[in-house]
Design an enzyme around this catalytic site. Structure first.
Site, PDB file in Angstrom:
ATOM      1  N   CYS A 135       0.868  -1.247   0.115  1.00 11.76           N
ATOM      2  CA  CYS A 135       0.140   0.275   0.048  1.00 11.76           C
ATOM      3  C   CYS A 135       0.885   1.256   0.059  1.00 11.76           C
ATOM      4  O   CYS A 135       1.473   1.587   1.112  1.00 11.76           O
ATOM      5  CB  CYS A 135      -0.879   0.032   1.386  1.00 11.76           C
ATOM      6  SG  CYS A 135      -1.990   1.414   1.138  1.00 11.76           S
ATOM      7  N   CYS A 138      -0.574   4.192   1.952  1.00 15.01           N
ATOM      8  CA  CYS A 138      -0.390   4.001   3.402  1.00 15.01           C
ATOM      9  C   CYS A 138       1.298   4.142   3.886  1.00 15.01           C
ATOM     10  O   CYS A 138       1.435   4.882   5.010  1.00 15.01           O
ATOM     11  CB  CYS A 138      -0.619   2.662   4.005  1.00 15.01           C
ATOM     12  SG  CYS A 138      -2.020   1.750   3.307  1.00 15.01           S
ATOM     13  N   ASP A 139       2.164   3.401   3.197  1.00 14.29           N
ATOM     14  CA  ASP A 139       3.517   3.637   3.647  1.00 14.29           C
ATOM     15  C   ASP A 139       4.372   4.415   2.660  1.00 14.29           C
ATOM     16  O   ASP A 139       5.735   4.453   3.256  1.00 14.29           O
ATOM     17  CB  ASP A 139       3.973   2.118   3.581  1.00 14.29           C
ATOM     18  CG  ASP A 139       3.083   1.154   4.546  1.00 14.29           C
ATOM     19  OD1 ASP A 139       2.581   1.683   5.502  1.00 14.29           O
ATOM     20  OD2 ASP A 139       2.987  -0.090   4.258  1.00 14.29           O
TER      21      ASP A 139
END
Ligand code: NDP
Length: 314
Positions: A135, A138-139
């Site tokens: 992701c 997200c990261d």
């Protein structure tokens, strides 16, 4: 004898717990089955920095424990188990937990989520969350200012490569064929970024590094030439699989298995069955959108049950 309950929530990600919080506060005494990965995909993330309300960020597993505690505080019964089959052909709705315990529910909220697909190579799994992520949204921020690579040629990979290109000086996009699967508009976006380099006909042989990702070794599947590329982040964007197999005989789904709901609601085609979160959403797939949909599921279920009560009274 089957256990008779009002609301069954299947799944324990942000969607499931939020549905449970709302349903519990509405006095519907939900029973939530966690599924095989209690807490869902966020338990495989370290830091969550983009969930509103946590200015310092929060640890993924911690956040899920908090959500569980919040759901329990209002009377949700959380059970660590799997719903292994359902039968939505009659009402009340039938579900079987752990292949043996029968449940009859007046409403079911499906929040079984989706699982990211991975390449399946050993080094990728070993370095998961140590530079390997499924992701980018997200990261990706953790690799700001560093060189990264992303594998995949679909809309997700294109979108995530563009996202990464805004924060990283160089993004290698690894595509196994000589064309992208992504839509024209997404292809254009990728091609328009000078710092995205697409490596065609390229497959990943190994993610390099012991404690954290230090690079990747790739092979050109036409020339068999191999090459090592130093990168700090390695993103996998080769698709997701919604965890919806047990519902396929009863609900409408798209070709990948995402449950179709009436636009702007969580209603499936079966009255009393609601679907929320990543099990139905292939576009946004964020904790906060899943939580929002969980809320929708509980409100829709509450409305459905109230209408049912009026119907019974008349
Ligand atoms: P897709 O299935 O569309 O694409 C997967 C990509 O990964 C393909 O390029 C595929 O290659 C590649 N791939 C699959 N397995 C491997 C492997 N083992 N090794 C290397 N490459 C591999 O998945 P997406 O997640 O991109 O999209 C899913 C759906 O969601 C689509 O319908 C998409 O349109 C939609 N979506 C829409 C968005 C938007 O509108 N903004 C954003 C994100 C997704 P190959 O082509 O060779 O099979």
């Amino acid at each position: 004898m089957a256990e008779e309950i009002k609301v069954l929530v299947i799944g324990s990600g942000p969607a499931g717990y939020t549905a449970a919080i709302y349903a519990a506060r509405a006095g519907l005494k939900p029973i939530l089955y966690t599924g095989g990965e209690p807490g869902g995909q966020l338990t495989t993330t370290t830091e969550v920095e983009n969930f509103p309300g946590y200015p310092e960020g929060i640890d993924g597993p911690r956040m899920m424990m908090d959500l569980q505690a919040q759901a329990e505080r209002f009377g949700t019964e959380v059970r660590f188990g799997m719903i292994t089959s359902v039968d939505f052909s009659s009402y009340p709705l039938k579900a079987v937990a752990d292949e043996k315990h029968e449940i009859l529910a007046e409403a079911v909220i499906i929040s079984t989520g989706a699982s990211a697909k991975y390449l399946g190579i050993e080094s990728e799994q070993r370095l998961l969350n140590k530079g390997v992520s499924a992701c980018a949204v997200c990261d990706g921020y953790f690799y700001k200012g560093q060189e990264v690579a992303i594998v995949g040629g679909g809309d997700s990979a294109a979108e995530e490569a563009s996202y990464l290109a805004n924060i990283c000086p160089k993004v290698y996009m690894l595509v196994r064929r000589d064309e992208l699967r992504a839509s024209q508009i997404m292809q254009k976006r990728v091609m328009g970024k000078e710092n995205i380099e697409i490596l065609w006909n390229t497959e990943v042989e190994e993610v390099l590094g012991t404690e954290e990702v230090e690079g990747i070794r790739v092979v050109n599947n036409q020339t068999q030439e191999t090459r090592e590329i130093p990168v700090k982040g390695f993103f996998v964007a080769i698709g997701h699989k919604p965890n919806t197999d047990i519902f396929k005989d009863y609900l409408e789904m798209d070709e990948t298995g995402y449950i179709l709901v009436q636009p702007g609601s969580s209603k499936t085609k079966i009255p009393g069955v609601f679907a929320v979160g990543d099990a139905t959403d292939k576009v946004y797939r964020q904790a906060v959108t899943a939580a929002g949909m969980g809320c929708m599921g509980a409100l829709d279920a509450e409305k459905f049950l109230a209408a049912k009560e009026v119907e019974m009274a008349n």
